[in-house]
Design an enzyme around this catalytic site. Structure first.
Site, mmCIF file in Angstrom:
data_model
loop_
_atom_site.group_PDB
_atom_site.id
_atom_site.type_symbol
_atom_site.label_atom_id
_atom_site.label_comp_id
_atom_site.label_asym_id
_atom_site.label_seq_id
_atom_site.Cartn_x
_atom_site.Cartn_y
_atom_site.Cartn_z
ATOM 1 N NE ARG A 41 -2.135 -1.470 3.602
ATOM 2 C CZ ARG A 41 -2.557 -1.327 4.854
ATOM 3 N NH1 ARG A 41 -3.704 -0.699 5.091
ATOM 4 N NH2 ARG A 41 -1.841 -1.775 5.862
ATOM 5 N NE ARG A 42 4.188 0.557 4.391
ATOM 6 C CZ ARG A 42 4.718 0.022 5.497
ATOM 7 N NH1 ARG A 42 5.001 0.790 6.527
ATOM 8 N NH2 ARG A 42 4.958 -1.273 5.574
ATOM 9 C CG ASP A 63 -5.771 -2.604 1.063
ATOM 10 O OD1 ASP A 63 -5.501 -3.727 1.526
ATOM 11 O OD2 ASP A 63 -6.372 -1.718 1.720
ATOM 12 C CE1 TYR A 156 -0.030 -12.652 13.320
ATOM 13 C CE2 TYR A 156 0.812 -13.942 15.166
ATOM 14 C CZ TYR A 156 0.968 -13.438 13.885
ATOM 15 O OH TYR A 156 2.094 -13.728 13.167
ATOM 16 N N GLY A 187 9.136 -18.207 14.250
ATOM 17 C CA GLY A 187 8.994 -17.764 15.627
ATOM 18 C C GLY A 187 9.258 -16.267 15.687
ATOM 19 C CB VAL A 189 10.819 -12.486 12.599
ATOM 20 C CG1 VAL A 189 11.698 -11.848 11.524
ATOM 21 C CG2 VAL A 189 10.662 -13.976 12.360
ATOM 22 C CB THR A 191 10.147 -7.257 10.812
ATOM 23 O OG1 THR A 191 8.881 -7.713 11.357
ATOM 24 C CG2 THR A 191 10.945 -8.471 10.350
#
Length: 258
Positions: A41-42, A63, A156, A187, A189, A191
């Site tokens: 989307r960016r 999107d 989630y 597991g 990460v 970011t």
């Protein structure tokens, strides 16, 4: 000598390519000679990646939560990119870590829209072509949260359990088609994942990784690249990747009077 697939033969569609695992995977494939279609989307980040990676990277602003937009964006691809043979449905996010009784319904809906619906829209738009051509590979970014429950992981973890089961059911449907399916289940990460989860709170995000050496986006990108460049008769269906410092948790027990 064991013959891996030549990355130059791959046209790779990666959703969520503007950050984290998606961006690292785009770099890994493009620098190895694959043609990469990176979505997100960016637009500014996509353009920056095109400037960095050159003609092997094609930016596609879309999107994935909007099915009509996904269909239109893919239909508008240049002819040379219109037949991806690797589709990495990576776009996803976690929002919040509150117990279910205090969780935000908006956060739950956003996770369902991105992690489940966006993934389904991506697969539905690209899978028939791969089956028709008799060649392809569908890759998902799952999570160990799809197997191992933890406090605050409510919606989630449920979305990632969906990804796991969908990948297995997809595999059952695709037998005989020469289309492979891989669910990569990381597991911890480091970011932008936790920064997004805590709605931009850098203190909370930083605390998640304090005192440990988590996985990096590049670690996971390497797993994806490996799975996708194996000879076509070899299919890795699931791969769980933990940092060495992490294991699954023990069962939670409430002690004392209720």
């Amino acid at each position: 000598m064991y013959q891996m697939l030549d990355p130059a033969t791959l046209t790779v569609l990666i959703t969520g390519a503007t950050a984290g695992i998606g961006a690292a995977s785009a770099r890994r494939f493009a620098l190895a000679g694959a043609r990469v279609i990176g979505t997100g989307r960016r637009a500014d980040r996509l353009i920056a990646m095109r400037d960095e990676l050159g003609p092997n990277f094609h930016p596609l602003e879309v999107d994935v939560r909007d099915n009509d937009a996904v269909i239109a964006a893919l239909a508008g691809l240049p002819e040379a990119l219109a037949k991806p043979n690797v589709v990495f449905a990576n776009a996803g996010l976690a929002l919040g870590l509150e117990p279910a009784q205090r969780a935000s319904l908006d956060d739950w809906e956003d996770m369902v829209d991105t992690n489940i619906k966006g993934l389904l829209y991506t697969v539905h738009a690209t899978l028939p072509g791969m089956v028709e051509r008799g060649e392809g590979h569908v890759v998902f970014t799952g999570s160990i949260a799809g197997d191992y429950a933890y406090p605050g992981g409510n919606a989630y973890g449920a979305t990632k359990a969906f990804v796991k089961q969908f990948s297995l059911n997809l595999l059952a449907d695709l037998i005989g088609t020469q289309v492979r399916v891989t669910n990569v289940e990381p597991g911890m990460v480091e970011t932008e994942f936790s920064l997004v989860r805590f709605h931009g709170d850098k203190t909370k995000s930083g605390n998640v990784y304090a005192g440990i050496q988590p996985l990096t986006a590049e670690d996971i990108a390497e797993q994806v690249f490996f799975c996708c460049t194996l000879p076509r008769h070899v299919a890795i269906n699931r791969i769980q990747v933990f940092p060495t410092c992490q294991s699954f948790a023990g069962m939670k027990v409430q002690r004392g009077e209720a």
